[in-house]
Scaffold this active site. Structure first.
Site, PDB file in Angstrom:
ATOM      1  N   GLY A   1       1.599  -3.461  -0.197  1.00  0.00           N
ATOM      2  CA  GLY A   1       1.177  -4.853  -0.191  1.00  0.00           C
ATOM      3  C   GLY A   1      -0.292  -4.980  -0.525  1.00  0.00           C
ATOM      4  O   GLY A   1      -1.052  -3.997  -0.448  1.00  0.00           O
TER       5      GLY A   1
ATOM      6  N   GLN B   1      -8.686  -8.228  -1.009  1.00  0.00           N
ATOM      7  CA  GLN B   1      -8.795  -6.802  -1.360  1.00  0.00           C
ATOM      8  C   GLN B   1      -9.215  -6.611  -2.818  1.00  0.00           C
ATOM      9  O   GLN B   1      -9.617  -5.515  -3.201  1.00  0.00           O
ATOM     10  CB  GLN B   1      -7.470  -6.078  -1.105  1.00  0.00           C
ATOM     11  CG  GLN B   1      -7.159  -5.892   0.367  1.00  0.00           C
ATOM     12  CD  GLN B   1      -5.864  -5.128   0.555  1.00  0.00           C
ATOM     13  OE1 GLN B   1      -4.793  -5.719   0.539  1.00  0.00           O
ATOM     14  NE2 GLN B   1      -5.954  -3.823   0.713  1.00  0.00           N
TER      15      GLN B   1
ATOM     16  N   CYS C   1      -3.579   1.554   4.436  1.00  0.00           N
ATOM     17  CA  CYS C   1      -4.094   0.412   3.690  1.00  0.00           C
ATOM     18  C   CYS C   1      -4.779   0.919   2.428  1.00  0.00           C
ATOM     19  O   CYS C   1      -5.554   1.873   2.499  1.00  0.00           O
ATOM     20  CB  CYS C   1      -5.090  -0.354   4.565  1.00  0.00           C
ATOM     21  SG  CYS C   1      -5.768  -1.815   3.771  1.00  0.00           S
ATOM     22  N   LEU C   2      -4.492   0.288   1.299  1.00  0.00           N
ATOM     23  CA  LEU C   2      -5.120   0.729   0.044  1.00  0.00           C
ATOM     24  C   LEU C   2      -6.643   0.647   0.120  1.00  0.00           C
ATOM     25  O   LEU C   2      -7.338   1.398  -0.549  1.00  0.00           O
ATOM     26  CB  LEU C   2      -4.614  -0.118  -1.128  1.00  0.00           C
ATOM     27  CG  LEU C   2      -3.146   0.091  -1.521  1.00  0.00           C
ATOM     28  CD1 LEU C   2      -2.780  -0.852  -2.662  1.00  0.00           C
ATOM     29  CD2 LEU C   2      -2.867   1.535  -1.899  1.00  0.00           C
TER      30      LEU C   2
ATOM     31  N   HIS D   1       0.596  -7.298   8.183  1.00  0.00           N
ATOM     32  CA  HIS D   1      -0.604  -6.580   7.740  1.00  0.00           C
ATOM     33  C   HIS D   1      -1.350  -7.385   6.671  1.00  0.00           C
ATOM     34  O   HIS D   1      -2.572  -7.553   6.753  1.00  0.00           O
ATOM     35  CB  HIS D   1      -0.157  -5.208   7.202  1.00  0.00           C
ATOM     36  CG  HIS D   1      -1.242  -4.342   6.649  1.00  0.00           C
ATOM     37  ND1 HIS D   1      -1.522  -3.086   7.164  1.00  0.00           N
ATOM     38  CD2 HIS D   1      -2.090  -4.511   5.607  1.00  0.00           C
ATOM     39  CE1 HIS D   1      -2.513  -2.549   6.454  1.00  0.00           C
ATOM     40  NE2 HIS D   1      -2.873  -3.382   5.505  1.00  0.00           N
ATOM     41  N   GLU D   2      -0.607  -7.910   5.701  1.00  0.00           N
ATOM     42  CA  GLU D   2      -1.263  -8.644   4.605  1.00  0.00           C
ATOM     43  C   GLU D   2      -1.801  -9.998   5.081  1.00  0.00           C
ATOM     44  O   GLU D   2      -2.882 -10.416   4.674  1.00  0.00           O
ATOM     45  CB  GLU D   2      -0.303  -8.843   3.426  1.00  0.00           C
ATOM     46  CG  GLU D   2       0.239  -7.555   2.810  1.00  0.00           C
ATOM     47  CD  GLU D   2      -0.812  -6.500   2.533  1.00  0.00           C
ATOM     48  OE1 GLU D   2      -1.968  -6.860   2.200  1.00  0.00           O
ATOM     49  OE2 GLU D   2      -0.494  -5.308   2.665  1.00  0.00           O
TER      50      GLU D   2
ATOM     51  N   HIS E   1      -5.032  -9.544   6.706  1.00  0.00           N
ATOM     52  CA  HIS E   1      -6.126  -9.404   5.733  1.00  0.00           C
ATOM     53  C   HIS E   1      -6.743 -10.764   5.402  1.00  0.00           C
ATOM     54  O   HIS E   1      -7.963 -10.881   5.262  1.00  0.00           O
ATOM     55  CB  HIS E   1      -5.604  -8.805   4.418  1.00  0.00           C
ATOM     56  CG  HIS E   1      -5.661  -7.309   4.328  1.00  0.00           C
ATOM     57  ND1 HIS E   1      -6.839  -6.604   4.409  1.00  0.00           N
ATOM     58  CD2 HIS E   1      -4.684  -6.388   4.122  1.00  0.00           C
ATOM     59  CE1 HIS E   1      -6.577  -5.302   4.267  1.00  0.00           C
ATOM     60  NE2 HIS E   1      -5.271  -5.139   4.097  1.00  0.00           N
TER      61      HIS E   1
HETATM   62 ZN    ZN Z   1      -4.228  -3.411   3.898  1.00  0.00          ZN
END
Ligand code: ZN
Length: 150
Positions: free
Chosen positions: A47, A52, A89-90, A131-132, A135
């Protein structure tokens, strides 16, 4: 479509609250497409949230292997149960840990065409959506790590 540069750990963008999208137009669709391409550029990505890639709008893309779900202004309107999956997480490479999340969530929002949608998700997909959406409020999973014995 363009692969956009990711923001990492100490980038202040990751701590900013994203603003609500007022109009879902070609610009928003282009950002969502770029987010999808950027997410798919990373083998382990599930995601991505707009901040991000440095865009402070409430946009997320989630793909746990069944194709991308693109959401505008997503809101968790219901949840039940709990689970403690290992997350990554990326934007925070090489860090993994367990977070307490609902087992199932109901998320409302809009798709890229401006149509209102409601998504009922459980297990891994529920975790990804939580999670997203975190963010978008400047919250990272590392803020919520639990001891694995919890
Ligand atoms: Zn993340």
């Amino acid at each position: 479509m363009t692969i956009r540069a990711l923001r990492y750990m100490d980038d202040t963008m990751l701590r900013r609250k994203c603003g609500k999208v007022e109009v879902i137009d070609d610009n928003i669709r282009e950002i969502l497409n770029d987010m999808t391409e950027t997410l798919h550029a990373y083998e382990n990505g599930a995601g991505l949230a707009a901040n991000q890639i440095g865009i402070l709008k409430r946009l997320i893309v989630v793909d746990i292997g069944y194709g991308p779900i693109k959401l505008v202004n997503p809101v968790i309107i219901g949840h039940s149960g709990s689970q403690r999956l290992i997350e990554g997480c990326l934007s925070i490479p090489e860090v993994y840990g367990r977070v307490l999340r609902p087992r199932a969530v109901v998320v409302s929002g809009y798709n890229e065409n401006g149509k209102a949608v409601t998504i009922r998700a459980h297990n891994r997909l529920a975790v990804c959506l939580c999670h997203e959406i975190d963010h978008l409020d400047g919250i990272l999973f590392t803020d919520k790590l639990i001891n694995s014995k919890n």
